[in-house]
Design a protein around this motif. Structure first.
Motif, PDB file in Angstrom:
ATOM      1  N   PRO A   1       6.388  16.677  14.180  1.00 40.93           N
ATOM      2  CA  PRO A   1       6.704  16.115  12.869  1.00 40.93           C
ATOM      3  C   PRO A   1       5.709  16.560  11.812  1.00 40.93           C
ATOM      4  O   PRO A   1       4.542  16.804  12.091  1.00 40.93           O
ATOM      5  CB  PRO A   1       6.608  14.604  13.101  1.00 40.93           C
ATOM      6  N   THR A   2       6.205  16.651  10.584  1.00 44.48           N
ATOM      7  CA  THR A   2       5.318  16.925   9.467  1.00 44.48           C
ATOM      8  C   THR A   2       4.496  15.677   9.162  1.00 44.48           C
ATOM      9  O   THR A   2       5.045  14.585   9.060  1.00 44.48           O
ATOM     10  CB  THR A   2       6.143  17.310   8.227  1.00 44.48           C
ATOM     11  N   PRO A   3       3.182  15.806   9.026  1.00 46.05           N
ATOM     12  CA  PRO A   3       2.370  14.617   8.754  1.00 46.05           C
ATOM     13  C   PRO A   3       2.792  13.945   7.454  1.00 46.05           C
ATOM     14  O   PRO A   3       3.153  14.607   6.484  1.00 46.05           O
ATOM     15  CB  PRO A   3       0.946  15.173   8.661  1.00 46.05           C
ATOM     16  N   ALA A   4       2.742  12.624   7.431  1.00 49.22           N
ATOM     17  CA  ALA A   4       3.044  11.897   6.208  1.00 49.22           C
ATOM     18  C   ALA A   4       2.040  12.293   5.128  1.00 49.22           C
ATOM     19  O   ALA A   4       0.845  12.427   5.401  1.00 49.22           O
ATOM     20  CB  ALA A   4       2.983  10.394   6.464  1.00 49.22           C
ATOM     21  N   PRO A   5       2.493  12.504   3.888  1.00 53.10           N
ATOM     22  CA  PRO A   5       1.578  12.966   2.832  1.00 53.10           C
ATOM     23  C   PRO A   5       0.456  11.979   2.534  1.00 53.10           C
ATOM     24  O   PRO A   5      -0.574  12.367   1.994  1.00 53.10           O
ATOM     25  CB  PRO A   5       2.502  13.137   1.622  1.00 53.10           C
ATOM     26  N   GLU A   6       0.642  10.702   2.888  1.00 57.07           N
ATOM     27  CA  GLU A   6      -0.401   9.718   2.629  1.00 57.07           C
ATOM     28  C   GLU A   6      -1.695  10.045   3.374  1.00 57.07           C
ATOM     29  O   GLU A   6      -2.793   9.718   2.905  1.00 57.07           O
ATOM     30  CB  GLU A   6       0.076   8.311   3.015  1.00 57.07           C
ATOM     31  N   PHE A   7      -1.578  10.679   4.542  1.00 55.45           N
ATOM     32  CA  PHE A   7      -2.787  11.055   5.268  1.00 55.45           C
ATOM     33  C   PHE A   7      -3.608  12.051   4.450  1.00 55.45           C
ATOM     34  O   PHE A   7      -4.837  11.951   4.355  1.00 55.45           O
ATOM     35  CB  PHE A   7      -2.422  11.665   6.627  1.00 55.45           C
ATOM     36  N   THR A   8      -2.930  13.006   3.853  1.00 51.42           N
ATOM     37  CA  THR A   8      -3.623  13.993   3.033  1.00 51.42           C
ATOM     38  C   THR A   8      -4.228  13.343   1.791  1.00 51.42           C
ATOM     39  O   THR A   8      -5.373  13.630   1.413  1.00 51.42           O
ATOM     40  CB  THR A   8      -2.652  15.106   2.620  1.00 51.42           C
ATOM     41  N   ARG A   9      -3.489  12.435   1.169  1.00 51.49           N
ATOM     42  CA  ARG A   9      -3.947  11.816  -0.073  1.00 51.49           C
ATOM     43  C   ARG A   9      -5.175  10.948   0.143  1.00 51.49           C
ATOM     44  O   ARG A   9      -6.040  10.851  -0.729  1.00 51.49           O
ATOM     45  CB  ARG A   9      -2.823  10.997  -0.692  1.00 51.49           C
ATOM     46  N   THR A  10      -5.253  10.304   1.293  1.00 49.24           N
ATOM     47  CA  THR A  10      -6.375   9.399   1.548  1.00 49.24           C
ATOM     48  C   THR A  10      -7.475  10.034   2.380  1.00 49.24           C
ATOM     49  O   THR A  10      -8.572   9.469   2.490  1.00 49.24           O
ATOM     50  CB  THR A  10      -5.888   8.139   2.286  1.00 49.24           C
ATOM     51  N   GLY A  11      -7.183  11.177   2.994  1.00 49.50           N
ATOM     52  CA  GLY A  11      -8.161  11.784   3.884  1.00 49.50           C
ATOM     53  C   GLY A  11      -8.235  11.099   5.242  1.00 49.50           C
ATOM     54  O   GLY A  11      -9.144  11.378   6.036  1.00 49.50           O
ATOM     55  N   LEU A  12      -7.269  10.227   5.528  1.00 46.51           N
ATOM     56  CA  LEU A  12      -7.260   9.505   6.798  1.00 46.51           C
ATOM     57  C   LEU A  12      -6.750  10.402   7.920  1.00 46.51           C
ATOM     58  O   LEU A  12      -5.770  11.136   7.743  1.00 46.51           O
ATOM     59  CB  LEU A  12      -6.383   8.261   6.685  1.00 46.51           C
ATOM     60  N   THR A  13      -7.407  10.336   9.055  1.00 45.08           N
ATOM     61  CA  THR A  13      -6.968  11.054  10.246  1.00 45.08           C
ATOM     62  C   THR A  13      -6.419  10.043  11.238  1.00 45.08           C
ATOM     63  O   THR A  13      -7.052   9.011  11.483  1.00 45.08           O
ATOM     64  CB  THR A  13      -8.132  11.812  10.897  1.00 45.08           C
TER      65      THR A  13
END
Length: 740
Positions: A127-139
């Motif tokens: 799956p493509t990672p949810a964009p919220e991970f990129t926006r928050t820097g959360l892994t």
């Protein structure tokens, strides 16, 4: 084959496996693929670490989660589950294993779109990672065996509304002992759920129907996940809670179906504590008149900075007395006279049991009796349950654990140092029957009355009962007409007081006449409904600003996460029905208030219809990219007892809505504060016991939690129109996605 994933036309996952454990693992994995961001937000909220990526706005919640010992309680419950019910513990572990597998996939890069599968059957791309991970820097992190229990606990810790006890104490302190009744949520204040059971004697097929819609915060991604779970032991379709294995609240096994609403029971207690520091730590004064050692330690909460700034680390003191964890205050006290410390006693902390032992038996149920036995192990939240089977069996009961204790405990915080406030066993959950072949549950007073204090007003239940009485035989296809009914029963309290008003200007008199001839339906395209809502807002504002209520306008200095329950304006709006019908309201001239409100609205009438201002404001942990940078959070400033979310960021207002708080179509504004609706039907369902394929359902958004997915918002048109998608359970009609 160990497990297979299929999808229907709406992207809903259908899972088939060789064993119960493989199926649980598949459920965890597909949930992480579809809802990775949602799962990680819920895990961090349960652990009290959400401020580490959401920033200062999440700090108050994290403090509550730490001080209430949510994660520690989940660990205790998981340890007890392993000792007493190893089968369920292994099943939860299998789900966690699947979640961790799915989360690990979100960190990979999907292959190019032109890539050709090299094996059969089709193996889907990661799956493509949810964009919220990129926006928050959360892994994405790692789930532990106790994490699903922590998520369940965090989701429901505020569900029973223990902060309402703080409100009762506050309002009676300032306005007298009768104030608690005047401001009770039996006026238009408590949102919950609708549910109704129609026996086979009242259906076109001769088999029962169960229908309804749970009312919760409309979250994006949604709080309910449509799913189909199949293995040799069972084949169940229903609404799961992401992060929790199985199907707890709404399910259909093919031969038996069940559904719930919030019972509005009171099962959590608050205690005022007297604490003191000693050289060895902290002590609490007990009901025996002596000081007892309290458990104490400190924890650190990392808080992300706003707009890229460097964050901070906040120390939290965690104290637990013999009553329970201290959730507010401490030994030093507060300058404004607020009691120095407040502890919370809640059943799972006492029993180390969250009721997960009911989940597998529910999946295995074949008859109503099986559902009944399974629910004997239910803990929280306390629910009213309806069930029916293909053999004509029917069930209407309360399920959950409510302590036996003094009446004062149920009403307000009680002094921990006084005797008489201990728990003394558990109530036997009440049962109920059907009337004229139907049973209606809408959080009103009913079978759960002995277990609660405040319930929803009867308007929704009365309206559903009225609609069901209007037809001798019902089919599954008839039910959406009930789901979407917009008649506002609570409007009478305000409209009835308009008739005797005198001294009105011609404009105000015309507005009164218009409203008195209105059909009282809160339809999105109704200008009359908009005028009614504007008048209601004006009345609430004027009552809340009256000097007679001024002593209650400043709330006590409890933590921020509890403040929404203590705000005066929303409380006036929610209790307006009681306040208008009371024999006396602290000497307030209510006729003068109504007259001034009519003149105000007549002078500045709303320009459009109800749907122009009554719009969906779905809750998101962070605003989406379409939100205005400086948009005001649209989350309800007064969370109801069914929400564990509290204020949070939300996007700009969404689509137009029909309905209102006391309509069957319960889309809840906060009168006096906002017409936006952050709460409403979090799902709709119809369970058909004649043929499961005749069942229907819909959710506010879609099956996927990933923005940009074709199934992220594809059910919203159905939800807005009151339409339902078919429930498909035949694997031959589904598209295979992957082997797990």
């Amino acid at each position: 084959m160990s497990a297979e994933t299929y999808r229907d036309a709406w992207g809903i996952p259908h899972l088939r496996a060789d064993s119960v454990l493989e199926l649980a693992r598949a459920q965890g994995r597909v949930t992480a693929r579809d809802r990775a961001w949602q799962l990680e937000v819920e895990r961090h909220r349960a652990e009290g670490t959400s401020a580490s990526f959401l920033g200062p706005g999440a700090l108050s919640w994290d403090r509550l989660a730490r001080r209430a010992r949510l994660a520690d309680t989940a660990r205790r419950c998981q340890a007890a589950l392993e000792a007493k019910d190893p089968e369920t513990a292994a099943w939860v572990q299998a789900y966690v294993d699947g979640v961790n597998e799915g989360l690990s996939e979100t960190e990979r890069t999907a292959p190019p779109a032109t890539a050709t599968p090299t094996c059969a059957p089709l193996i889907s791309a990661p799956p493509t990672p949810a964009p919220e991970f990129t926006r928050t820097g959360l892994t994405p992190g790692r789930w532990e065996p106790w994490t699903p229990l922590a998520v369940w606990l965090a989701t429901h810790i505020l569900f029973a509304g223990f902060p309402a006890k703080l409100w009762r104490e506050h309002i009676t302190t300032h306005l007298g002992p009768d104030a608690a009744g005047l401001f009770a949520t039996d006026g238009p204040g408590t949102a919950g759920s609708n549910g109704w059971l129609v026996s086979g004697d009242r259906t076109t097929t001769g088999h029962a129907l169960i229908a309804g819609d749970p009312h919760r915060w409309i979250e994006d991604p949604g709080v309910y996940q449509q799913i189909h779970l199949s293995c040799p032991e069972f084949d169940v379709v229903g609404l799961a809670v992401p992060g929790i294995p199985g199907i707890a609240h709404f399910g259909h096994t093919g031969t038996v179906a069940w559904a719930i609403t919030n019972a509005m029971s009171d099962y959590q207690d608050l205690y005022h504590e007297r604490l003191r520091r000693t050289g060895a730590g902290v002590e609490a004064l007990g009901p025996d008149g002596t000081w007892h050692r309290a458990a104490r330690h400190t924890e650190l909460i990392t808080v992300a900075g706003e707009k890229g700034t460097e964050g901070e680390t906040v120390e939290v003191e965690v104290i637990e007395t013999d009553r329970g964890p201290v959730i507010a205050g401490g030994p030093e006290g507060l300058d404004d006279g607020t009691p120095a410390a407040l502890s919370l006693r809640y059943p799972p902390r006492v029993t180390a049991d969250l009721g997960f032992g009911a989940l597998l038996p529910l999946l295995r149920a074949r008859r109503v009796a099986d559902v009944d036995r399974a629910l004997d192990a239910w803990a929280e939240p306390v629910n009213v349950v309806q069930a029916a089977d293909t053999e004509g069996g029917l069930l209407h009961r309360v399920a959950g654990r409510v302590p036996v204790r003094a009446e004062a405990n149920r009403l307000r915080p009680v002094p921990a140092w006084e005797p008489g406030h201990a728990w003394d066993g558990w109530h036997t959950p009440p049962r109920a029957g059907l009337t004229d072949g139907v049973a209606v549950m809408a959080n009103q007073r009913g079978p759960a009355t002995p277990l609660g204090i405040e319930f929803a007003p009867p308007h929704r239940a009365d309206r559903i009962t009225e609609l069901l009485a209007g037809r001798e035989r019902w089919s599954a296809g008839d039910m959406p007409a009930i789901h979407t009914d917009t008649r506002l029963g609570s409007a009478a309290a305000l409209l009835d007081r308009l008739t005797p008003l005198t001294g009105l200007t011609p404009g105000a008199a015309a507005l009164r006449d218009r409203l008195l001839s209105w059909d009282r339906h809160m339809d999105a395209d109704s200008a009359d409904a908009a005028h009614y809502a504007a008048l209601r807002t004006a009345v609430v504002g004027r009552l809340a600003a009256h000097p007679a209520l001024a002593p209650a306008s400043v709330p006590p200095a409890y933590p921020e996460v509890l403040q929404p329950w203590l705000a005066l304006v929303p409380r006036v709006g929610h209790a307006l029905e009681h306040l208008l019908r009371a024999e006396d309201l602290y000497g307030i001239d209510r006729a003068a208030v109504l007259r001034a409100a009519l003149e105000e609205v007549a002078a500045r009438p709303p320009a459009g219809t109800w749907g122009d201002t009554h719009r969906l404001a779905a809750w998101r942990a962070i605003p989406d990219s379409t939100s205005a940078p400086d948009s005001t959070p649209a989350a309800d400033p007064a969370p109801d007892p069914n929400s564990g979310l509290g204020p949070a960021s939300a996007p700009a207002p969404g689509p137009r809505l029909s309905g209102d708080h006391d309509c069957v179509l319960c889309t809840s504004p906060v009168p006096g504060v906002t017409d936006l609706a952050a709460r409403g039907p979090a799902a709709r369902y119809v369970w058909d016991l004649a043929d499961r394929s005749g069942s229907r359902w819909a959710v506010p958004h879609g099956a996927s939690g990933i923005p940009g997915s074709p199934h992220h918002q594809d059910q919203q048109p159905l939800w807005l129109a009151g339409e339902l998608a078919p429930v498909v359970t035949d694997f031959d009609q589904l598209t295979k996605e992957s082997d797990v």
